[in-house]
Enzyme design. Sequence first.
Site, PDB file in Angstrom:
ATOM      1  N   SER A  85      -0.500   2.362  -0.471  1.00  0.00           N
ATOM      2  CA  SER A  85       0.804   2.688  -1.075  1.00  0.00           C
ATOM      3  C   SER A  85       1.708   3.206   0.028  1.00  0.00           C
ATOM      4  O   SER A  85       1.223   3.638   1.087  1.00  0.00           O
ATOM      5  CB  SER A  85       0.595   3.789  -2.129  1.00  0.00           C
ATOM      6  OG  SER A  85       1.819   4.370  -2.514  1.00  0.00           O
TER       7      SER A  85
ATOM      8  N   TYR B 244      -2.939  11.664  -5.652  1.00  0.00           N
ATOM      9  CA  TYR B 244      -2.602  10.276  -5.312  1.00  0.00           C
ATOM     10  C   TYR B 244      -2.297  10.150  -3.822  1.00  0.00           C
ATOM     11  O   TYR B 244      -2.809   9.261  -3.132  1.00  0.00           O
ATOM     12  CB  TYR B 244      -1.400   9.836  -6.152  1.00  0.00           C
ATOM     13  CG  TYR B 244      -1.071   8.366  -6.076  1.00  0.00           C
ATOM     14  CD1 TYR B 244      -1.708   7.438  -6.899  1.00  0.00           C
ATOM     15  CD2 TYR B 244      -0.106   7.890  -5.183  1.00  0.00           C
ATOM     16  CE1 TYR B 244      -1.397   6.093  -6.843  1.00  0.00           C
ATOM     17  CE2 TYR B 244       0.211   6.545  -5.108  1.00  0.00           C
ATOM     18  CZ  TYR B 244      -0.442   5.646  -5.946  1.00  0.00           C
ATOM     19  OH  TYR B 244      -0.130   4.307  -5.869  1.00  0.00           O
TER      20      TYR B 244
HETATM   21  P1  NAD Z   1      -2.105  -1.178 -13.282  1.00  0.00           P
HETATM   22  O1  NAD Z   1      -2.274   0.015 -14.159  1.00  0.00           O
HETATM   23  O2  NAD Z   1      -1.353  -2.353 -13.812  1.00  0.00           O
HETATM   24  O3  NAD Z   1      -3.539  -1.680 -12.772  1.00  0.00           O
HETATM   25  C1  NAD Z   1      -4.584  -0.783 -12.459  1.00  0.00           C
HETATM   26  C2  NAD Z   1      -5.900  -1.500 -12.609  1.00  0.00           C
HETATM   27  O4  NAD Z   1      -6.969  -0.575 -12.316  1.00  0.00           O
HETATM   28  C3  NAD Z   1      -6.143  -1.973 -14.061  1.00  0.00           C
HETATM   29  O5  NAD Z   1      -6.819  -3.217 -14.027  1.00  0.00           O
HETATM   30  C4  NAD Z   1      -7.061  -0.888 -14.621  1.00  0.00           C
HETATM   31  O6  NAD Z   1      -7.858  -1.306 -15.709  1.00  0.00           O
HETATM   32  C5  NAD Z   1      -7.895  -0.597 -13.381  1.00  0.00           C
HETATM   33  N1  NAD Z   1      -8.628   0.665 -13.466  1.00  0.00           N
HETATM   34  C6  NAD Z   1      -8.154   1.909 -13.747  1.00  0.00           C
HETATM   35  N2  NAD Z   1      -9.180   2.799 -13.755  1.00  0.00           N
HETATM   36  C7  NAD Z   1     -10.310   2.094 -13.472  1.00  0.00           C
HETATM   37  C8  NAD Z   1     -11.681   2.446 -13.321  1.00  0.00           C
HETATM   38  N3  NAD Z   1     -12.128   3.692 -13.493  1.00  0.00           N
HETATM   39  N4  NAD Z   1     -12.556   1.465 -13.041  1.00  0.00           N
HETATM   40  C9  NAD Z   1     -12.157   0.179 -12.896  1.00  0.00           C
HETATM   41  N5  NAD Z   1     -10.874  -0.206 -12.994  1.00  0.00           N
HETATM   42  C10 NAD Z   1      -9.966   0.738 -13.290  1.00  0.00           C
HETATM   43  O7  NAD Z   1      -1.429  -0.643 -11.932  1.00  0.00           O
HETATM   44  P2  NAD Z   1      -0.785  -1.375 -10.652  1.00  0.00           P
HETATM   45  O8  NAD Z   1       0.585  -0.865 -10.529  1.00  0.00           O
HETATM   46  O9  NAD Z   1      -1.035  -2.836 -10.649  1.00  0.00           O
HETATM   47  O10 NAD Z   1      -1.635  -0.664  -9.501  1.00  0.00           O
HETATM   48  C11 NAD Z   1      -2.651  -1.315  -8.771  1.00  0.00           C
HETATM   49  C12 NAD Z   1      -2.832  -0.605  -7.440  1.00  0.00           C
HETATM   50  O11 NAD Z   1      -1.613  -0.652  -6.701  1.00  0.00           O
HETATM   51  C13 NAD Z   1      -3.207   0.881  -7.550  1.00  0.00           C
HETATM   52  O12 NAD Z   1      -4.165   1.206  -6.560  1.00  0.00           O
HETATM   53  C14 NAD Z   1      -1.888   1.573  -7.270  1.00  0.00           C
HETATM   54  O13 NAD Z   1      -2.071   2.867  -6.755  1.00  0.00           O
HETATM   55  C15 NAD Z   1      -1.273   0.628  -6.250  1.00  0.00           C
HETATM   56  N6  NAD Z   1       0.173   0.745  -6.095  1.00  0.00           N
HETATM   57  C16 NAD Z   1       1.007   0.458  -7.140  1.00  0.00           C
HETATM   58  C17 NAD Z   1       2.388   0.565  -6.945  1.00  0.00           C
HETATM   59  C18 NAD Z   1       3.357   0.252  -8.050  1.00  0.00           C
HETATM   60  O14 NAD Z   1       4.543   0.550  -7.881  1.00  0.00           O
HETATM   61  N7  NAD Z   1       2.940  -0.337  -9.152  1.00  0.00           N
HETATM   62  C19 NAD Z   1       2.890   0.970  -5.725  1.00  0.00           C
HETATM   63  C20 NAD Z   1       2.008   1.257  -4.681  1.00  0.00           C
HETATM   64  C21 NAD Z   1       0.648   1.130  -4.883  1.00  0.00           C
END
Ligand code: NAD
Length: 260
Positions: A142, A155
Amino acid sequence: MLSGKIAVITGSTSGIGEGYARALAKEGCHLVINGFGDAQEIETLRTSIEQEHGIKCLYSSADMTKPDDIAEMFDMTVREFGGMDILINNAGIQHVSPIADFPVEKWDAIIAINLSSAFHTMRHAIPIMTKRGWGRIINTASAHALVASPNKAAYVAAKHGIAGLTKTAALEVARDNITVNAICPGYVWTPLVERQIPDTARTRGMTEEQVINEVMLAAAATKKFTTIEQIAAFAVFLCSDAAENITGALHSIDGGWTAQ
Ligand code: NAD
């Protein structure tokens, strides 16, 4: 180029992880998808990816807080596919609160899912990749792997941790034809982000438009969200032969947020 490779993607039942899954399937990779959600919706996702791209897609319900579940996910992968080539550590959760009020169980869960799970997956994946003589590991970090924001202690700590883990792993496997990189997105338009908008509007007494422009895109120089497809396309590039000498790096895709 990636046709027939086997990719394990944690947290791929929605958002960015689903984007990686679809992009790698398009390249001809077989997949293990993982994450939580409605069982019927996950089955529909799994079969639709298989049918659309003519690849095999398995689902693991492994909970990334549980090292035994993670071990079983790799046992299944080797049992069903005979090995694996690409690992994407993507599962992640968020909790927003000042340190003094930060619930201890949320701290533990975020460190376990966003950081420790990547150590456990790598423990299993690296020996398999070393034996096959090729591998790609990508960690979704991130912008918060590089800079902090208030009220996101767990985080930010976990994402800074994954940056260090990425560099260490890259050095350990550098001579084994395995690369390890982190992608550091700013705000990406995903269900996770979309869900935060009404809540933040309510708690800050703002309109949803103000939340988007004055909170989420405040730091992005381009004033644009990154899309899931843009992140996934970069991951496909990191898996390509052209990227074979890119390793141990933290790749910002954040509209200039961390350039400031
Ligand atoms: P999202 O909530 O759409 O996806 C998260 C995924 O993780 C889902 O498939 C969920 O079921 C899974 N998950 C959660 N807890 C779990 C567990 N205990 N075991 C197995 N799977 C689990 O979120 P996203 O925005 O697609 O985020 C995905 C990644 O990207 C994360 O690591 C997040 O920190 C990172 N990220 C997101 C953003 C953003 O703006 N969306 C920015 C920077 C980084």
